[in-house]
Design an enzyme around this catalytic site. Structure first.
Site, mmCIF file in Angstrom:
data_model
loop_
_atom_site.group_PDB
_atom_site.id
_atom_site.type_symbol
_atom_site.label_atom_id
_atom_site.label_comp_id
_atom_site.label_asym_id
_atom_site.label_seq_id
_atom_site.Cartn_x
_atom_site.Cartn_y
_atom_site.Cartn_z
ATOM 1 N N PHE A 251 0.872 -1.180 0.000
ATOM 2 C CA PHE A 251 0.000 0.000 0.000
ATOM 3 C C PHE A 251 0.903 1.223 0.000
ATOM 4 C CE2 PHE A 251 -4.435 1.267 1.017
ATOM 5 C CZ PHE A 251 -4.253 2.627 1.179
ATOM 6 N N LEU A 252 0.890 1.965 -1.103
ATOM 7 C CA LEU A 252 1.859 3.050 -1.269
ATOM 8 C C LEU A 252 1.223 4.273 -1.904
ATOM 9 C CD1 LEU A 252 4.906 4.026 -1.338
ATOM 10 C CD2 LEU A 252 4.945 3.123 -3.671
ATOM 11 N N GLY A 261 -5.176 12.998 1.793
ATOM 12 C CA GLY A 261 -6.327 12.115 1.969
ATOM 13 C C GLY A 261 -6.410 10.958 1.002
ATOM 14 N N HIS A 262 -5.378 10.752 0.176
ATOM 15 C CA HIS A 262 -5.460 9.687 -0.823
ATOM 16 C C HIS A 262 -5.438 8.295 -0.190
ATOM 17 C CE1 HIS A 262 -5.092 12.752 -3.834
ATOM 18 N NE2 HIS A 262 -3.897 13.140 -3.379
ATOM 19 N N THR A 264 -6.805 7.438 2.589
ATOM 20 C CA THR A 264 -8.162 7.190 3.060
ATOM 21 C C THR A 264 -9.067 6.757 1.916
ATOM 22 O OG1 THR A 264 -7.904 8.837 4.808
ATOM 23 C CG2 THR A 264 -10.150 8.248 4.194
ATOM 24 N N GLU A 286 -1.687 -7.268 5.816
ATOM 25 C CA GLU A 286 -0.392 -7.902 6.029
ATOM 26 C C GLU A 286 0.596 -6.940 6.673
ATOM 27 O OE1 GLU A 286 3.157 -10.163 3.500
ATOM 28 O OE2 GLU A 286 1.514 -9.183 2.464
#
Length: 499
Positions: A251-252, A261-262, A264, A286
């Protein structure tokens, strides 16, 4: 004898990452930044030996992520026996595709003259559009079996090693059955006022991946039924058709888009698809880091608050005083404090992992206790079960609820301690859990008034905040038996970033 320091360069400082687009004259840089760490590639010291005034310019086309590496330096060390300069291309070729090493002029020419860029669209399906600070963004999703998705991931996933501590790039040459279990989510900005006819309207913001863990769901039947089947099956079985747990993996959000806020929006879009899927039974993460934990807590908490789940939950405080007596072997069962069948039903309905759901319930129940009565924080409470103030009783039983969860989770480790040390360890941990919940509540007040950025299924922020003496959550949402207890001071590894 050579001066090692004279020929050594800090890899993080020498490497600059940029995203560019076609513009009149030459490619225009939309954003640039340095990696947070490079130890997976250049070693623990994060140094490159053998160059003076070394500059590594790693550029990507902002839309299709076509990469290019430019290596500049003033002097290169001449090899002396076994001592020689780092072979930069050889070191990096395991991390980036071969096209990265084309000549800079060829890369610039491609960016400027790529007539297909203006019609580029992210692969997969459009999940969501949103606006942040007057700019337009879109979230797209596609399976890893899609060649276009594979190409984008192959080009961008070196970022995992730069920004996600402990992150591992995906193996893209795996079997189709395995690739079909991966789904990739891209966040793109939809640009306006394009400077050139060959400029793409899309610019990458970030991405995330999820994986399907096929699960066994037993069926209840009054009589056994025998069914014939053959292996392999006559028709291929799609992983998407089988019951599964969805695990958010990498998740990047790129550093140039942090705090807008991206994270979110991306997290909420992902879990919305999981909840809508008839085959997804549970949403897991993970190895989240602390920043991603916060993002996840905020988003999940708001979801449960908005859909009325929390309104159905209450902590019972009218417990038989005999059960509350401080006697050896006497305790208040969790079932006396909460309606456990109801909680399990609500958890499954929202597809939240048990550990995460328990924490969210504890967080909510804490908000129902007056702030003054929960100021004790880490203090050991006695005789509160018989207190006349209902908030004192509620806080007593709330702490008892958390103690039981902490103890059950870490029983195998705690049971090895002396009784006094075991009690102290649990008391200390519960106090720190309460303190961390108070921090989350303060953060939520600020978050609700603005935009959260969060940091991913785990992120790379390193905070100076108190570590739990007993980390009862573990690093992810694996089965309880697979997660070991972690004591204060142990480093927490992260697999993804959600900034």
């Amino acid at each position: 004898m050579t001066d090692q320091q004279e020929w050594s360069t800090n890899a993080n400082e020498s490497l600059k990452i940029s995203f560019v687009q076609a513009a009149p004259g030459s490619p225009k840089t939309l954003s640039s930044f340095h990696p947070q760490f490079t130890y997976p590639i250049f070693g623990d010291e994060e140094c490159i030996f053998g160059y003076q005034n070394l500059k590594l310019n790693l550029r990507f086309a902002a839309h299709d992520l076509r990469p290019n590496l430019e290596v500049l330096y003033d002097k290169k060390f001449k090899a002396v026996e076994d001592v020689k300069a780092t072979d930069i291309e050889e070191t990096l070729k395991e991390w980036i595709p071969g096209e990265t090493f084309e000549k800079v002029g060829a890369f610039n020419s491609h960016i400027q003259n790529d007539t297909s860029a203006s019609s580029f669209k992210p692969p997969g399906e459009l999940l969501e559009t949103y606006t942040s600070r007057g700019r337009n963004f879109e979230i797209w999703s596609g399976e890893l079996t899609d060649p276009t998705v594979q190409r984008l991931v192959e080009r961008i996933q070196i970022m995992i090693s730069f920004f996600i501590e402990g992150g591992t790039p995906l193996l893209l040459d795996d079997q189709d059955w395995t690739l079909a279990r991966w789904r990739v989510y891209f966040v793109y900005e939809k640009l306006t006022d394009l400077p050139s006819p060959n400029t793409s309207p899309y610019s990458i913001v970030g991405y995330s991946t999820s994986y399907r863990f096929v699960t066994y769901v037993p069926t209840v039947s009054s009589k056994s039924v025998t069914q014939d089947f053959t292996l392999p099956p006559p028709t291929p079985i799609s992983p998407a058709s089988l019951p599964s747990r969805a695990r958010i993996s990498q998740f990047l959000i790129l550093p140039s888009h942090h705090s807008h806020g991206h994270g979110t929006h991306l997290y909420n879009a992902m879990v919305k698809t999981f909840r809508a899927s008839p085959t997804c039974t549970e949403i897991t993460v993970e190895d989240p880091n602390e920043a991603f934990d916060d993002l996840r807590d905020y988003c999940d908490y708001k979801h449960l608050l908005d859909n009325g789940t929390f309104a159905k939950i209450s902590l019972k405080t009218d417990i038989d005083p005999k059960l509350s007596a401080r006697k050896i072997g006497v305790r208040v069962p969790t079932s006396k404090l909460l309606d456990m069948p109801l909680l399990e039903s609500l958890r499954k309905k929202n597809k939240i992992a048990p550990r995460q759901f328990a924490r969210l319930v504890e967080l909510y129940l804490l908000t129902k206790i007056a702030p003054h009565n929960r100021q004790a924080g880490t203090a050991r409470l006695t005789q509160r079960a018989r207190a006349t103030d209902p908030n004192d009783r509620a806080f007593y039983y709330w702490r008892l609820l958390v103690k039981q969860r902490v103890y059950k989770k870490n029983k195998d480790v705690l049971i090895q301690l002396d009784r006094g040390e075991r009690v102290d360890k649990v008391e200390q941990t519960v106090g720190e859990v309460a303190g961390d919940y108070e921090r989350l509540l303060r953060g939520m007040q600020k978050w609700q008034g603005g935009e959260a950025s969060g940091s991913g299924s785990g992120g790379s922020e390193r905070r100076d905040r108190a570590k739990r003496k007993v980390v009862d959550e573990g690093d992810g949402d694996d089965d309880d038996g697979d997660v070991e207890m972690e004591m204060a001071g142990d480093a927490k590894r992260a697999r993804s970033e959600a900034l």
